[in-house]
Design an enzyme around this catalytic site. Structure first.
Site, PDB file in Angstrom:
ATOM      1  N   CYS A 114      -6.865 -21.373  -9.954  1.00 38.24           N
ATOM      2  CA  CYS A 114      -6.749 -20.985 -11.366  1.00 38.24           C
ATOM      3  C   CYS A 114      -5.288 -21.085 -11.815  1.00 38.24           C
ATOM      4  O   CYS A 114      -4.377 -20.650 -11.108  1.00 38.24           O
ATOM      5  CB  CYS A 114      -7.268 -19.567 -11.575  1.00 38.24           C
ATOM      6  SG  CYS A 114      -9.017 -19.400 -11.169  1.00 38.24           S
ATOM      7  N   CYS A 331      -3.424  -7.355 -11.814  1.00 35.23           N
ATOM      8  CA  CYS A 331      -4.293  -8.526 -11.651  1.00 35.23           C
ATOM      9  C   CYS A 331      -3.488  -9.821 -11.665  1.00 35.23           C
ATOM     10  O   CYS A 331      -2.686 -10.049 -12.561  1.00 35.23           O
ATOM     11  CB  CYS A 331      -5.306  -8.617 -12.790  1.00 35.23           C
ATOM     12  SG  CYS A 331      -6.305  -7.169 -12.978  1.00 35.23           S
TER      13      CYS A 331
END
Ligand code: SAH
Length: 339
Positions: A114, A331
């Site tokens: 990602c 995160c």
């Protein structure tokens, strides 16, 4: 060497019998492991003879605690553990009003690639074993001297890319002979591996599922998340609808807000459109700075607007509180300053 913390309870019983011991020893050993002991020596009610056999034949898979960083902002604790082969793994402890939650990793590195995430920078190094996944929870619980209430599998790695060890972990942490954590206290997050989503719905219907969505159309999602080229949105969302039908549970969709990339009102509407009729909760995550990535976070006010648009269209949506960002524990930040 037998990786003893990776064994299911029934397998541990078989192993103990193989060592020429009585079956009930398995219960004692399992209990000790789930209390977080770091060596066989600490297993007090076990004979010296059995301890010796265990040290010869079994690997306790106890992670070595390297450092703990504590956030000055919110008390979040980030743990760096060393694995037996010198690799590292991170876990994060967060305090919420509804109890404490440990965020654990399933792989050293990640191969999903990602564009916005630090965890995949060096690619996938290896899968963690069931024991190594489990021991993160046990070691943190031992460190704070308290029971862990919830586990979120949202640390480094793609859990469904390590399906067997992930589910081995769930079976073990849920086992009534040990930690006895309820299935409902566990959340697994995936970037969208469709075959495993379908399998998980059948095998673990009580575990909460979160999906990292991050874009409302294929064009953008392909750019941000390479996994979308394999399982496009239509396929992914069909699997999600099937999931809700099978489990009767709502799905959490995670959506990072990145300025100028995926945060316009038009994109909020597009998101609402593709999720129409799907039982879900949308968790908006302000993008966290990751060194070497060009993205920036959407401003708070705009994030609130995005949320309101979704709410007006009938969705449950929240902006996630950011915890541990000053220790790179938020995160997408794990693994970013490791080397
Ligand atoms: N591989 C799984 C588990 C990781 S969960 C998954 O993708 O779901 C970690 C969550 O943090 C994912 O939703 C991920 O997309 C998100 N994330 C990654 N980088 C981030 C960043 N820089 N800022 C905020 N969230 C990020």
């Amino acid at each position: 060497m037998v990786k003893i913390k990776s064994l299911k309870y029934s397998e541990l019983e078989a192993f103990v019998l193989e060592l020429g011991e009585k079956k009930f020893r398995a219960k004692q050993i399992f209990e000790w492991m789930h209390k977080g002991v770091r060596s066989f020596d600490e297993m007090k009610n076990i004979s010296k003879d059995l301890k010796e056999k265990l040290s010869e034949k079994a690997d306790l898979e106890a992670l070595e605690l390297e450092t703990v960083q504590v956030s000055k902002k919110d008390g979040t604790r980030k743990y760096l553990f060393r694995l037996s082969d010198g690799e590292f793994v991170e876990s994060v402890l967060m305090e919420y009003s509804y109890g404490n939650t440990v965020c654990i990793s399933t792989q050293a590195g990640c191969r999903m690639g990602c564009a916005f995430c630090a965890s995949c920078e060096g690619g996938l190094i290896r899968n963690l074993t069931t024991g190594e996944i489990l021991d993160q929870v046990l070691a943190v619980s031992k460190d704070i001297g308290e029971k862990v209430d919830n586990v979120v599998v949202m640390g480094v790695g793609e859990p469904f890319d390590n399906y067997d060890n992930l589910t081995g972990f769930i079976d073990n942490i849920n086992d009534k002979n040990g930690f006895n954590m309820g299935m409902r206290s566990i959340t697994v997050s995936t970037c969208g591996l469709v075959p495993e989503i379908k399998r998980f719905a059948k095998e673990y219907p009580q575990v909460t599922l979160a999906i990292s969505l991050h874009a409302p159309n294929n064009e953008l999602r392909n750019r941000l998340m390479p996994v979308n080229r394999k399982y496009e949105l239509k396929t992914l969302l069909a699997a999600c609808r099937e999931y809700v039908k099978t489990t009767n549970k709502r799905i959490t969709f995670e959506y990072i807000l990145i300025e100028g990339v995926n945060d316009t009102a038009k994109q909020a509407k597009e998101l609402a459109d593709i999720l129409k009729g799907l039982l879900c909760h949308i968790n908006l995550i302000p993008f966290n700075g990751v060194i070497g990535k060009e993205f920036v976070a959407t401003k708070r006010e705009k994030a609130e607007d995005f949320k309101e648009t979704l709410k007006e269209l009938g969705f449950e949506a929240t902006v996630r509180r950011e915890l541990g960002s000053d220790i790179d524990g938020a995160c997408g930040q794990l693994r970013s300053k490791r080397r």
